[in-house]
Design an enzyme around this catalytic site. Structure first.
Site, PDB file in Angstrom:
ATOM      1  N   ASP A   1      -0.468  11.427   5.371  1.00  0.00           N
ATOM      2  CA  ASP A   1       0.860  12.006   5.133  1.00  0.00           C
ATOM      3  C   ASP A   1       0.828  13.059   4.028  1.00  0.00           C
ATOM      4  O   ASP A   1       1.819  13.315   3.365  1.00  0.00           O
ATOM      5  CB  ASP A   1       1.855  10.901   4.786  1.00  0.00           C
ATOM      6  CG  ASP A   1       1.456  10.124   3.529  1.00  0.00           C
ATOM      7  OD1 ASP A   1       0.343  10.339   3.015  1.00  0.00           O
ATOM      8  OD2 ASP A   1       2.257   9.304   3.068  1.00  0.00           O
TER       9      ASP A   1
ATOM     10  N   ASN B   1       4.373   4.173  10.652  1.00  0.00           N
ATOM     11  CA  ASN B   1       3.237   3.845  11.529  1.00  0.00           C
ATOM     12  C   ASN B   1       3.179   2.348  11.834  1.00  0.00           C
ATOM     13  O   ASN B   1       2.938   1.950  12.975  1.00  0.00           O
ATOM     14  CB  ASN B   1       1.919   4.288  10.888  1.00  0.00           C
ATOM     15  CG  ASN B   1       1.462   5.644  11.371  1.00  0.00           C
ATOM     16  OD1 ASN B   1       1.958   6.168  12.367  1.00  0.00           O
ATOM     17  ND2 ASN B   1       0.518   6.218  10.668  1.00  0.00           N
TER      18      ASN B   1
ATOM     19  N   HIS C   1       1.846   4.410  16.083  1.00  0.00           N
ATOM     20  CA  HIS C   1       1.193   5.679  15.750  1.00  0.00           C
ATOM     21  C   HIS C   1       1.751   6.865  16.541  1.00  0.00           C
ATOM     22  O   HIS C   1       1.758   7.993  16.048  1.00  0.00           O
ATOM     23  CB  HIS C   1      -0.321   5.564  15.943  1.00  0.00           C
ATOM     24  CG  HIS C   1      -0.968   4.703  14.913  1.00  0.00           C
ATOM     25  ND1 HIS C   1      -1.230   5.139  13.649  1.00  0.00           N
ATOM     26  CD2 HIS C   1      -1.364   3.405  14.961  1.00  0.00           C
ATOM     27  CE1 HIS C   1      -1.783   4.161  12.942  1.00  0.00           C
ATOM     28  NE2 HIS C   1      -1.870   3.092  13.723  1.00  0.00           N
TER      29      HIS C   1
END
Length: 168
Positions: free
Chosen positions: A154, A119, A124
């Protein structure tokens, strides 16, 4: 209207003189829509069926709105998987069922290492694509009745129900 629903409708009309329920129908242009149908039996003075009166209400928009609300409440927006709330409800149901029926389940927690790095460095959008691809790969390893859910970030959970494999 399927044959079973049609049969149940006529049974109710003959027995109770009324029926109501949700049915799918077609508009003149051929498109499907969902309607709520109420039917009452109209009898003459001798008690014989003279007619049936049906009133319909198009509930397509309401059904679509309900579906959107359900998705927002129970689906992860990135992966389309069940979310934390759905998973916790499902787990609670299965635990209760296992206690009653002496069944076994497995709960697997998966945390993708270094996801924050993806990220932070790639953005993103790439992170979301990574999560989506990860969820597809995880799902492909599971049976149809196993539940894969994204808890957020995650973190994923897998719930495996061994009902079919264990005989008591």
């Amino acid at each position: 209207m399927d044959a079973r629903l049609y049969k149940q409708m006529w049974k109710s009309l003959h027995k109770e003189g009324k029926w109501e329920g949700e049915i799918k129908d077609r508009k003149k242009d051929g498109s499907l829509y969902i309607q709520w149908l109420r039917i009452i039996t109209i009898k003459n003075l001798k008690g014989s069926v003279q007619n049936y009166l049906g009133v319909t209400t198009d509930i397509t928009d309401k059904k679509m709105s309900d579906e959107k609300i359900y998705k927002l409440a129970y689906e992860d927006i990135v992966t389309g998987l069940p979310n934390r709330l759905f998973f916790q409800n499902k787990l609670s149901e299965l635990i209760s069922s296992c206690n009653r029926n002496k069944r076994m389940i497995a709960l697997i927690f998966i945390d993708l290492d270094n996801f924050k790095l993806i990220n932070d460095t790639a953005g993103h959008i790439i992170g979301d694509q990574f999560l989506l691809e990860s969820s597809k790969r995880l799902k492909s390893c599971l049976r149809e009745n196993d539940v894969l859910a994204r808890f957020g970030g995650d973190e994923f959970f897998i719930l495996i129900d061994f009902t079919d494999e264990i005989s008591t």
